[in-house]
Enzyme design. Structure first.
Site, PDB file in Angstrom:
ATOM      1  N   ARG A   1      -9.876 -11.990   0.942  1.00 56.34           N
ATOM      2  CA  ARG A   1     -10.644 -13.053   0.291  1.00 56.34           C
ATOM      3  C   ARG A   1      -9.859 -14.356   0.239  1.00 56.34           C
ATOM      4  O   ARG A   1     -10.433 -15.439   0.269  1.00 56.34           O
ATOM      5  CB  ARG A   1     -11.103 -12.591  -1.099  1.00 56.34           C
TER       6      ARG A   1
ATOM      7  N   LYS B   1       0.857  -1.186   0.000  1.00 55.62           N
ATOM      8  CA  LYS B   1       0.000   0.000   0.000  1.00 55.62           C
ATOM      9  C   LYS B   1       0.892   1.234   0.000  1.00 55.62           C
ATOM     10  O   LYS B   1       1.960   1.221   0.606  1.00 55.62           O
ATOM     11  CB  LYS B   1      -0.879   0.013   1.258  1.00 55.62           C
TER      12      LYS B   1
HETATM   13  N1  BES Z   1      -8.087  -4.336   4.031  1.00 56.90           N
HETATM   14  C1  BES Z   1      -8.205  -3.832   2.736  1.00 56.90           C
HETATM   15  C2  BES Z   1      -9.464  -3.008   2.542  1.00 56.90           C
HETATM   16  C3  BES Z   1      -9.288  -1.595   2.991  1.00 56.90           C
HETATM   17  C4  BES Z   1      -8.844  -0.653   2.093  1.00 56.90           C
HETATM   18  C5  BES Z   1      -9.585  -1.222   4.272  1.00 56.90           C
HETATM   19  C6  BES Z   1      -8.683   0.663   2.502  1.00 56.90           C
HETATM   20  C7  BES Z   1      -9.464   0.101   4.676  1.00 56.90           C
HETATM   21  C8  BES Z   1      -9.002   1.052   3.795  1.00 56.90           C
HETATM   22  C9  BES Z   1      -8.223  -4.965   1.722  1.00 56.90           C
HETATM   23  O1  BES Z   1      -7.423  -6.041   2.032  1.00 56.90           O
HETATM   24  C10 BES Z   1      -7.740  -4.387   0.455  1.00 56.90           C
HETATM   25  O2  BES Z   1      -6.594  -4.023   0.405  1.00 56.90           O
HETATM   26  N2  BES Z   1      -8.620  -4.287  -0.534  1.00 56.90           N
HETATM   27  C11 BES Z   1      -8.295  -3.695  -1.776  1.00 56.90           C
HETATM   28  C12 BES Z   1      -8.583  -4.692  -2.862  1.00 56.90           C
HETATM   29  C13 BES Z   1      -7.947  -4.314  -4.172  1.00 56.90           C
HETATM   30  C14 BES Z   1      -6.456  -4.476  -4.112  1.00 56.90           C
HETATM   31  C15 BES Z   1      -8.535  -5.205  -5.236  1.00 56.90           C
HETATM   32  C16 BES Z   1      -9.167  -2.458  -1.948  1.00 56.90           C
HETATM   33  O3  BES Z   1     -10.331  -2.473  -1.554  1.00 56.90           O
HETATM   34  O4  BES Z   1      -8.665  -1.460  -2.449  1.00 56.90           O
HETATM   35 ZN    ZN Z   2      -5.402  -5.735   1.496  1.00 62.25          ZN
END
Ligand code: BES
Ligand code: ZN
Ligand code: ZN
Length: 488
Positions: free
Chosen positions: A342, A268
């Site tokens: 997932r 991230k």
């Molecule tokens: N834990 C995150 C979701 C998340 C994103 C929580 C931002 C809080 C703030 C999850 O594991 C994730 O990273 N999801 C991604 C998926 C994407 C890479 C397809 C998302 O939602 O951006």
């Molecule tokens: Zn994630």
């Protein structure tokens, strides 16, 4: 731990402050002889006093009591939840004044049936405890809980004692979920998480089975060991059971327990991702729900499954492009290691089928797109229509709202992989929350009914409002406990 407030029931107690939750029309209906009427003899109420969330103080001289009015809003069908909110607001207001005791009067709420009275008392206790909750473990200066004695004006003392207990139980389960979610990742590695859970359920009718290391592979798990591979803190699978009625269908609650989500190799890029310590809020919610269910002794047959791992980059970490083979035969190309939720939930959904689940509800901080689609006041829910409806109804009652989103078969194509059965990310930049749900569906079993909750937007509150305080909300604990309790 700071002293918890003690709730008493009775009449005519002396308190420095008398607190009235008030509806918008409460003042027109005040009857003579009551506490409210005696207040109205000396004071003129303001128009806005009954508005939802409104706080109005009237300070008394010398021995005179203070009056605190908290607005509940319109007289609606969901009054109990509004009371929960008002109690949280009142609790914080009274604590800020440094008062030591308070008398609560529901007199301004008008005539109530016994049942309603019970739900108001439970709601008040719950809201007060939740609204004055503070996660201060890491602060040198602890939050001081000044209000320690709270007298709820009531005639039916004995019969309402159970309602007080119910409110306390619901708040405690939610505070457990908040505590776990607020913990930083160094204090809550997957193993420490499991140990905390084991400790919590010691002496309670809940069995805690913690699976680690090679055991995970032996069980055929693919996603959980892979996601946890980059971390020095190994992944853990928890299987918690509560069975007070074996005749009941086995209901399985699954929680995403990523103790920190850096994204892994697909790192991230935000400056501050410290909130990613809360990527186990789904797991905390299902554990909190179980705690409430067990403490209430609800007749049920429940398994709570938590897939806990830390998602970090390392020489050993899961790499994009790797293929995972799941126990149900499905192979998955890891298109992005940040779609780790997932991957770990998939193992739990397969496992749920293996242990004979008849209903499965998974809850996860799964996608950012869910927030993009419906905002942060509603959680997304997918799956079996009847199950979804029952959960949504339970949510209305406890103020944890959900909105059903569709499982669009046509979007399944988005998950196509060039060299495995499916990919863990969509090839198309749209409907991210729906494709995540479609991915999970691939791992469910026709032998059970399934619902999926994406509660990413609700895991955390940015300010204090009603029963919510800054930090983790404990979302889902009251919701799922209420759903299980309502299932007769
Ligand atoms: N834990 C995150 C979701 C998340 C994103 C929580 C931002 C809080 C703030 C999850 O594991 C994730 O990273 N999801 C991604 C998926 C994407 C890479 C397809 C998302 O939602 O951006
Ligand atoms: Zn994630
Ligand atoms: Zn995540």
């Amino acid at each position: 731990m700071n002293a918890m407030p003690i709730f008493k029931l009775g009449q005519g107690g002396a308190g420095r402050v008398i607190i009235f939750p008030v509806f918008k029309d409460s003042f027109e209906q005040a009857h003579s002889g009551g506490l409210l009427a005696s207040f109205l003899e000396k004071h003129e109420p303001r128009k806005r006093m009954g508005e939802r969330g409104e706080v109005t103080w009237f300070y008394g001289h010398g021995e005179q009591p203070h009056y605190l009015f908290v607005g509940v809003g319109e007289r609606s069908q969901n009054a109990a939840f509004r009371i929960t909110e008002a109690a949280g607001t009142a609790g914080r207001a009274a604590e800020q004044e440094g008062l030591q005791s308070a008398v609560i009067s529901f007199e301004a709420l008008g005539k109530r049936k016994d049942e309603e009275e019970e739900s108001f008392v439970a709601a008040w206790v719950e809201g007060w405890l939740l609204g004055t909750y503070a996660f201060d473990r890491y602060r040198s200066k602890k939050t001081h809980r000044s209000v320690t004695a709270i007298l709820i004006e009531a005639e039916r003392k004995e019969s309402l004692a159970e309602a007080v207990r119910l409110g306390e139980i619901r708040a405690q389960g939610t505070m457990l979920a908040r505590d776990l979610t607020n913990e930083p990742s160094n204090a809550l590695t997957p193993l420490k998480f499991a140990e905390r859970v084991r400790e919590h359920f010691e002496g309670v009718e809940v069995s805690v089975d913690i699976k680690t290391g090679e055991e995970l592979e032996h069980l055929g798990m693919a996603g959980l060991p892979a996601v946890g591979r980059g971390s020095i803190n190994p992944p853990v699978f928890m299987d918690l059971r509560y069975c007070s009625d074996p005749a009941k269908p086995l209901t399985v609650l699954v929680g995403k327990g990523i103790t920190f989500d850096t994204g892994g190799i697909s790192l991230k890029r935000d400056n501050d991702i410290s909130d990613m310590r809360m990527d186990m809020a789904g797991a905390a919610g299902v554990i909190g729900a179980l705690s409430i269910i067990a403490a209430r002794g609800i007749p049920a047959n429940i398994a709570v499954l938590v897939a806990a791992a830390e998602n970090v980059p390392d020489a050993n970490a899961l790499l994009p492009g790797e293929v995972l083979r799941y126990a149900n035969g499905t192979t998955v190309q890891v298109g992005n290691t940040d779609s780790e939720g997932r991957l770990v939930l998939a193992d739990a959904l397969v496992y749920a089928g293996q242990i004979g689940a008849q209903r499965v509800v998974d809850m996860a901080t799964l996608t950012y797109s869910c927030v993009g689609a419906i905002g942060s006041k509603l959680a997304g829910i997918w799956g079996d229509d009847r199950l979804v409806q029952a959960i949504r109804t339970a949510g209305e009652g406890v103020g944890e709202k959900l909105w059903q989103l569709p499982l669009v078969d046509e979007y399944e194509d988005y998950l196509k992989s060039d060299y495995a059965d499916i990919c863990n990310i969509s090839r198309v930049g749209e409907a991210g929350a729906i494709t995540a749900a479609l991915f999970l569906r691939k791992f469910t079993s026709p032998s059970y009914k399934w619902a999926h909750i994406d509660m990413n937007g609700l895991k955390e509150a940015s300010g204090c409002s009603g029963h919510l305080v800054i930090g983790a909300t404990g979302y889902g604990a009251r919701l799922l406990a209420e759903w299980v309790a309502s299932d007769v």
